[in-house]
Design an enzyme around this catalytic site. Structure first.
Site: not given
Ligand code: SIN
Length: 318
Positions: A18, A68, A101-102
């Site tokens: 993100t 991710s 973040t995932d």
């Molecule tokens: C991801 O994990 O690539 C998408 C979600 C995020 O980064 O918050």
């Protein structure tokens, strides 16, 4: 690149997420495409970047450009070997890795397990895309750089929303809030305040080198390790299906203090009799499975289910 007289380099590796996300609508914080903006454009666009550095040169490499949720072993292997190679270069002060973040906590723990270094490796991220009205990525990037530049920083850590977390403890706890991560009962390693890093009294980042990043086998041969959940009515059929699929390791996200239904336990015992390694973690968000000496199935020594999976995966590699 930012001109400098200093020979120190900070390498910024982009993997997507993100933080590099883009939406055509500035008020859209969920309907965007992750992994869109290149790492150099993203970082160079951070207001105040040049003033924030202490003479270091930034070097950019785009390791991947993904959401991710799609992180895979091939990217992990190339990321780990690139990090290991960069860290031995004397002029590299440390590394920042931008990541979604995932699955960030899994990548952080994987790197923690395969890269032993006294230099800092700082993963950072964002909950809002770069195109948002008020994106959180720019501050997180500055904070990650502050940590790399701090004399006390070492090993793999995660920076998000002004907090520094240890790879071993960090967990995504919220699907939307900007401070989405927590280190649970362990607490943060440090906080970043106006570019200064304030370390917690009990901050002792540990080295946990399970394998060497430069000797990881080809990813096709990485063992199949899966996570199964104990829940109401868990009957173990999923374990039987995984045995047919050739699973080599199982992590059980157990209820409470490592408990498993009778049906699931019977299938786990069949799996162990067939040579499958089984580890118990807990589905509880805080705490850990408390060991008992005569447990049939060993516990994960405090690792969450996803991190226990990484540890078992590395332990089972030939
Ligand atoms: C991801 O994990 O690539 C998408 C979600 C995020 O980064 O918050």
């Amino acid at each position: 690149m930012i001109d400098s007289n200093s020979s120190q380099k900070i390498v910024v590796l982009g993997t997507g997420g993100t933080i590099a996300g883009h939406s055509t609508l500035v008020n859209d914080n969920i309907g965007y495409a992750a992994g869109h903006i290149g790492i150099e454009t993203l970082t160079q666009g951070v207001p105040g970047l040049a003033q924030h550095l202490q003479g270091q040169i930034l070097v950019f490499e785009q390791l991947a450009q993904i959401d991710s949720k799609d992180m895979d072993f091939a990217i992990w292997k190339s990321l780990a070997s690139r990090v290991a190679m960069l860290l031995v270069e004397p002029d590299v002060q440390g590394i920042v890795i931008t990541h979604g973040t995932d699955t960030l906590e899994e990548t952080a723990f994987f790197l923690h397990s395969v890269v032993g270094s006294d230099k800092p490796i700082v993963l950072t991220c964002a909950m809002r895309p770069a195109s948002a009205l008020s994106p959180d990525g720019p501050q997180n990037i500055l904070d990650a750089l502050s940590v790399v530049m701090d004399a006390n920083a070492r090993g793999v850590v995660v920076v998000c929303a002004g907090v520094v977390h240890a790879a071993e403890h960090v967990q995504k706890m919220h699907p939307y809030r900007l401070d989405a991560f927590s280190s649970g009962e362990a607490g943060p390693l440090a906080w970043i305040e106006e570019g200064r890093v304030r370390w917690s009294f009990n901050a002792k980042p540990k080295r946990a080198l399970i394998r060497n990043a430069l000797t990881l086998p080809e990813t096709e041969s990485w063992p199949q390790v899966e996570i199964v959940l104990n829940h109401v009515g868990a009957n173990g059929k999923v374990v039987d299906a995984l045995l047919i699929a050739g699973v080599e390791g199982l992590v059980v996200a157990c209820t409470g203090n490592g408990t498993v239904s009778n049906g699931l336990m019977a299938s786990l015992q069949r799996a162990m009799a067939m040579g499958v390694k089984v580890v118990r973690s807990t589905r509880c968000a805080l705490g850990r499975v408390i060991s008992i000496s005569d447990a049939l199935v060993p516990d994960s020594k405090g690792l969450s289910p996803v991190k226990a999976r990484v540890a078992l995966l590395l332990a089972l590699m030939k």
